[in-house]
Design a protein around this motif. Structure first.
Motif, PDB file in Angstrom:
ATOM      1  N   VAL A   1      40.910  33.828  48.726  1.00 44.06           N
ATOM      2  CA  VAL A   1      39.957  33.750  47.616  1.00 44.06           C
ATOM      3  C   VAL A   1      40.060  32.354  47.025  1.00 44.06           C
ATOM      4  CG1 VAL A   1      39.369  34.592  45.298  1.00 44.06           C
ATOM      5  CG2 VAL A   1      40.063  36.208  47.083  1.00 44.06           C
ATOM      6  N   ASP A   2      38.947  31.623  46.974  1.00 41.03           N
ATOM      7  CA  ASP A   2      38.968  30.261  46.440  1.00 41.03           C
ATOM      8  C   ASP A   2      38.744  30.220  44.937  1.00 41.03           C
ATOM      9  OD1 ASP A   2      39.369  28.672  48.860  1.00 41.03           O
ATOM     10  OD2 ASP A   2      37.437  29.499  49.473  1.00 41.03           O
ATOM     11  N   SER A   3      37.988  31.170  44.408  1.00 39.72           N
ATOM     12  CA  SER A   3      37.782  31.232  42.965  1.00 39.72           C
ATOM     13  C   SER A   3      37.312  32.625  42.591  1.00 39.72           C
ATOM     14  CB  SER A   3      36.787  30.172  42.481  1.00 39.72           C
ATOM     15  OG  SER A   3      35.542  30.297  43.134  1.00 39.72           O
ATOM     16  N   VAL A   4      37.492  32.967  41.314  1.00 37.72           N
ATOM     17  CA  VAL A   4      37.116  34.271  40.779  1.00 37.72           C
ATOM     18  C   VAL A   4      36.232  34.051  39.562  1.00 37.72           C
ATOM     19  CG1 VAL A   4      37.958  36.415  39.734  1.00 37.72           C
ATOM     20  CG2 VAL A   4      39.257  35.337  41.582  1.00 37.72           C
ATOM     21  N   ILE A   5      35.185  34.862  39.450  1.00 35.72           N
ATOM     22  CA  ILE A   5      34.307  34.845  38.275  1.00 35.72           C
ATOM     23  C   ILE A   5      34.349  36.226  37.650  1.00 35.72           C
ATOM     24  CG2 ILE A   5      31.946  34.490  37.464  1.00 35.72           C
ATOM     25  CD1 ILE A   5      31.459  32.782  39.957  1.00 35.72           C
ATOM     26  N   LEU A   6      34.512  36.282  36.341  1.00 33.75           N
ATOM     27  CA  LEU A   6      34.575  37.565  35.640  1.00 33.75           C
ATOM     28  C   LEU A   6      33.305  37.788  34.827  1.00 33.75           C
ATOM     29  CD1 LEU A   6      38.272  37.524  34.354  1.00 33.75           C
ATOM     30  CD2 LEU A   6      37.363  38.509  36.478  1.00 33.75           C
ATOM     31  N   THR A   7      32.718  38.968  34.977  1.00 35.47           N
ATOM     32  CA  THR A   7      31.523  39.313  34.210  1.00 35.47           C
ATOM     33  C   THR A   7      31.860  39.678  32.769  1.00 35.47           C
ATOM     34  OG1 THR A   7      31.680  41.627  34.903  1.00 35.47           O
ATOM     35  CG2 THR A   7      30.322  40.160  36.258  1.00 35.47           C
ATOM     36  N   HIS A   8      33.031  40.301  32.570  1.00 33.98           N
ATOM     37  CA  HIS A   8      33.475  40.731  31.245  1.00 33.98           C
ATOM     38  C   HIS A   8      34.930  41.161  31.373  1.00 33.98           C
ATOM     39  CE1 HIS A   8      32.517  44.453  33.248  1.00 33.98           C
ATOM     40  NE2 HIS A   8      32.702  45.226  32.199  1.00 33.98           N
ATOM     41  N   GLU A   9      35.519  41.677  30.289  1.00 36.90           N
ATOM     42  CA  GLU A   9      36.963  41.924  30.298  1.00 36.90           C
ATOM     43  C   GLU A   9      37.343  43.395  30.330  1.00 36.90           C
ATOM     44  OE1 GLU A   9      38.057  43.315  27.192  1.00 36.90           O
ATOM     45  OE2 GLU A   9      35.977  43.145  26.557  1.00 36.90           O
ATOM     46  N   HIS A  10      36.425  44.264  30.742  1.00 37.61           N
ATOM     47  CA  HIS A  10      36.765  45.676  30.845  1.00 37.61           C
ATOM     48  C   HIS A  10      37.673  45.919  32.056  1.00 37.61           C
ATOM     49  CE1 HIS A  10      33.070  47.105  28.301  1.00 37.61           C
ATOM     50  NE2 HIS A  10      34.032  46.566  27.578  1.00 37.61           N
ATOM     51  N   ALA A  11      38.341  47.086  32.035  1.00 38.69           N
ATOM     52  CA  ALA A  11      39.365  47.384  33.037  1.00 38.69           C
ATOM     53  C   ALA A  11      38.851  47.269  34.465  1.00 38.69           C
ATOM     54  CB  ALA A  11      39.923  48.792  32.784  1.00 38.69           C
ATOM     55  N   ASP A  12      37.624  47.738  34.707  1.00 40.49           N
ATOM     56  CA  ASP A  12      37.101  47.731  36.071  1.00 40.49           C
ATOM     57  C   ASP A  12      36.684  46.350  36.545  1.00 40.49           C
ATOM     58  OD1 ASP A  12      35.026  47.760  34.234  1.00 40.49           O
ATOM     59  OD2 ASP A  12      33.703  48.986  35.462  1.00 40.49           O
ATOM     60  N   ALA A  13      36.838  45.341  35.674  1.00 40.21           N
ATOM     61  CA  ALA A  13      36.517  43.967  36.060  1.00 40.21           C
ATOM     62  C   ALA A  13      37.742  43.064  36.120  1.00 40.21           C
ATOM     63  CB  ALA A  13      35.502  43.363  35.088  1.00 40.21           C
ATOM     64  N   VAL A  14      38.838  43.434  35.424  1.00 36.60           N
ATOM     65  CA  VAL A  14      39.949  42.487  35.306  1.00 36.60           C
ATOM     66  C   VAL A  14      41.330  43.041  35.668  1.00 36.60           C
ATOM     67  CG1 VAL A  14      38.697  41.303  33.456  1.00 36.60           C
ATOM     68  CG2 VAL A  14      40.534  42.909  32.862  1.00 36.60           C
ATOM     69  N   LEU A  15      41.497  44.347  35.774  1.00 36.59           N
ATOM     70  CA  LEU A  15      42.856  44.874  35.914  1.00 36.59           C
ATOM     71  C   LEU A  15      43.485  44.617  37.276  1.00 36.59           C
ATOM     72  CD1 LEU A  15      43.209  48.164  33.859  1.00 36.59           C
ATOM     73  CD2 LEU A  15      43.681  45.800  33.239  1.00 36.59           C
ATOM     74  N   GLY A  16      42.749  43.998  38.187  1.00 37.33           N
ATOM     75  CA  GLY A  16      43.335  43.582  39.456  1.00 37.33           C
ATOM     76  C   GLY A  16      43.807  42.139  39.460  1.00 37.33           C
ATOM     77  N   LEU A  17      43.764  41.472  38.304  1.00 39.30           N
ATOM     78  CA  LEU A  17      44.150  40.058  38.270  1.00 39.30           C
ATOM     79  C   LEU A  17      45.574  39.838  38.762  1.00 39.30           C
ATOM     80  CD1 LEU A  17      42.500  38.931  34.908  1.00 39.30           C
ATOM     81  CD2 LEU A  17      41.996  37.998  37.183  1.00 39.30           C
ATOM     82  N   ASP A  18      46.465  40.751  38.456  1.00 44.42           N
ATOM     83  CA  ASP A  18      47.844  40.600  38.924  1.00 44.42           C
ATOM     84  C   ASP A  18      47.911  40.619  40.448  1.00 44.42           C
ATOM     85  OD1 ASP A  18      50.864  40.740  38.117  1.00 44.42           O
ATOM     86  OD2 ASP A  18      50.611  42.257  39.677  1.00 44.42           O
ATOM     87  N   ASP A  19      46.986  41.336  41.082  1.00 43.45           N
ATOM     88  CA  ASP A  19      47.011  41.461  42.546  1.00 43.45           C
ATOM     89  C   ASP A  19      46.395  40.268  43.263  1.00 43.45           C
ATOM     90  OD1 ASP A  19      48.357  43.916  42.928  1.00 43.45           O
ATOM     91  OD2 ASP A  19      46.574  44.990  42.242  1.00 43.45           O
ATOM     92  N   ILE A  20      45.870  39.290  42.525  1.00 44.95           N
ATOM     93  CA  ILE A  20      45.406  38.060  43.178  1.00 44.95           C
ATOM     94  C   ILE A  20      46.549  37.421  43.957  1.00 44.95           C
ATOM     95  CG2 ILE A  20      44.622  35.689  42.744  1.00 44.95           C
ATOM     96  CD1 ILE A  20      42.377  37.662  42.597  1.00 44.95           C
ATOM     97  N   ARG A  21      47.791  37.630  43.499  1.00 46.41           N
ATOM     98  CA  ARG A  21      48.938  37.067  44.216  1.00 46.41           C
ATOM     99  C   ARG A  21      49.010  37.574  45.651  1.00 46.41           C
ATOM    100  NH1 ARG A  21      54.254  40.284  41.879  1.00 46.41           N
ATOM    101  NH2 ARG A  21      53.201  42.220  41.359  1.00 46.41           N
ATOM    102  N   ALA A  22      48.427  38.760  45.914  1.00 51.41           N
ATOM    103  CA  ALA A  22      48.472  39.316  47.269  1.00 51.41           C
ATOM    104  C   ALA A  22      47.674  38.479  48.251  1.00 51.41           C
ATOM    105  CB  ALA A  22      47.952  40.753  47.262  1.00 51.41           C
TER     106      ALA A  22
END
Length: 320
Positions: free
Chosen positions: A104-125
């Motif tokens: 993944v080269d970059s991430v764009i977030l539409t908003h900060e609700h759980a179904d949009a952001v709670l995987g941020l920790d898993d970007i490390r994968a």
């Protein structure tokens, strides 16, 4: 190419593409309650998940998310992910491997609700391994309001300096970049320009959609209950010009909802915007992929606008 034939790898690399990492609602599909406390008769959509593998089941839906495989002018590909929700790791294991997505080269977030952001920790994968976190951070584009919320949810992901005596933890390495909620304030992520499309997601909350693509115009609107007039003008055929593809929210098959479009509002919006094509996302277990796409095929013939439900893993080649 060998003996005049084109390999699958060459075909996949010959154009940009949109890959649907998830097409479901926040609670995803199957609905857990349908399996824990089954009705009589059981929910036909959710019970399929017990007999059909997710890869073969278009009614198995993770949190709505889109991966843009962008073929740049230099022939290189960049990979831009819109939203990284609760089901991101599962989706990455399934669809990154299937579609040969290397990073993944970059991430764009539409908003900060759980179904949009709670995987941020898993970007490390999907980042290179480094026990000391000595890797290039992934840019994350989001509004200031979303940044403030993410900072509360994930303080260790936004912390810049270690406190005295604090040990290094292997976490996602992220580069936070603030964007504005206005279509006249575009930004560039991994070589592709995006125009923010603010929409109402409930009457007291603004979520962002995005307009992108030069050769083909795509509007992505995953969470909407009402259009802001300026946004509707930008993406309507009668306003900013006809979209090649509209990707838009639809939660329930009937009625209305206070924070999302439902099927009747979605189809009305498609008629108003009049894109060349539309794909629907955000569906609950009320939608049966095959049956409802049969209905949409007939609707499309009547209205002259091809519309279908998207499905997880769907790859749409497109010239951006």
């Amino acid at each position: 190419m060998q003996n005049g034939t084109v390999s699958m790898a060459e075909l996949l690399n010959s154009s940009s593409a949109l890959i649907f990492m998830g097409t479901g609602c926040s609670s995803a599909v199957p609905n857990a309650m349908c399996l824990i406390q089954p009705s009589d008769p059981p929910c036909s959509v959710c019970s399929q998940s017990l007999s059909i593998p997710p890869d073969l089941n278009p009614n198995y839906r993770g949190n709505t998310s889109l991966l843009i495989d962008h073929l740049q002018s230099n022939g290189e590909h960049s990979y831009i992910l819109i939203d990284v929700g609760k089901t991101f790791r599962e989706a990455a294991l399934r669809w990154f491997t299937f579609h040969k997505i290397p990073r993944v080269d970059s991430v764009i977030l539409t908003h900060e609700h759980a179904d949009a952001v709670l995987g941020l920790d898993d970007i490390r994968a999907v980042q290179p391994f480094s026990p000391t976190n000595d890797i290039s951070p992934t840019p994350i584009y989001l509004t200031e309001d979303s940044m403030n919320s993410v900072g509360v949810k994930f303080p260790y992901l936004v912390q810049k300096k270690l406190k005295e005596g604090q040990e290094v933890r292997r976490v996602s390495q992220l580069d936070w970049r603030i964007i504005e909620s206005h279509h006249e304030k575009p930004f560039v992520a991994s070589g592709l320009q995006f125009f923010p499309l603010p929409v109402m997601h409930g009457e007291d909350y603004v979520s962002l959609g995005f307009l992108f693509g030069e050769t083909s115009k795509v509007a992505y609107i995953s969470d909407i209950s009402r259009f802001i007039p300026s946004t509707l003008s930008v993406i309507s055929k009668s306003g900013g010009g006809q979209l090649d593809l509209l990707i838009i929210d639809t939660l329930y098959k009937t009625g209305s909802h206070n924070t999302h479009f439902c099927f009747p509002q979605t189809l009305d919006a498609v008629k108003t915007i009049c894109p060349k094509r539309a794909l629907l996302v955000g569906m609950t277990h009320e939608f049966d992929h095959h049956k409802d796409n049969e209905f949409l095929t007939e609707w499309s013939k009547r209205e002259g606008i091809p519309v279908q439900l998207a499905r997880d893993g769907l790859r749409v080649p497109i010239d951006l």
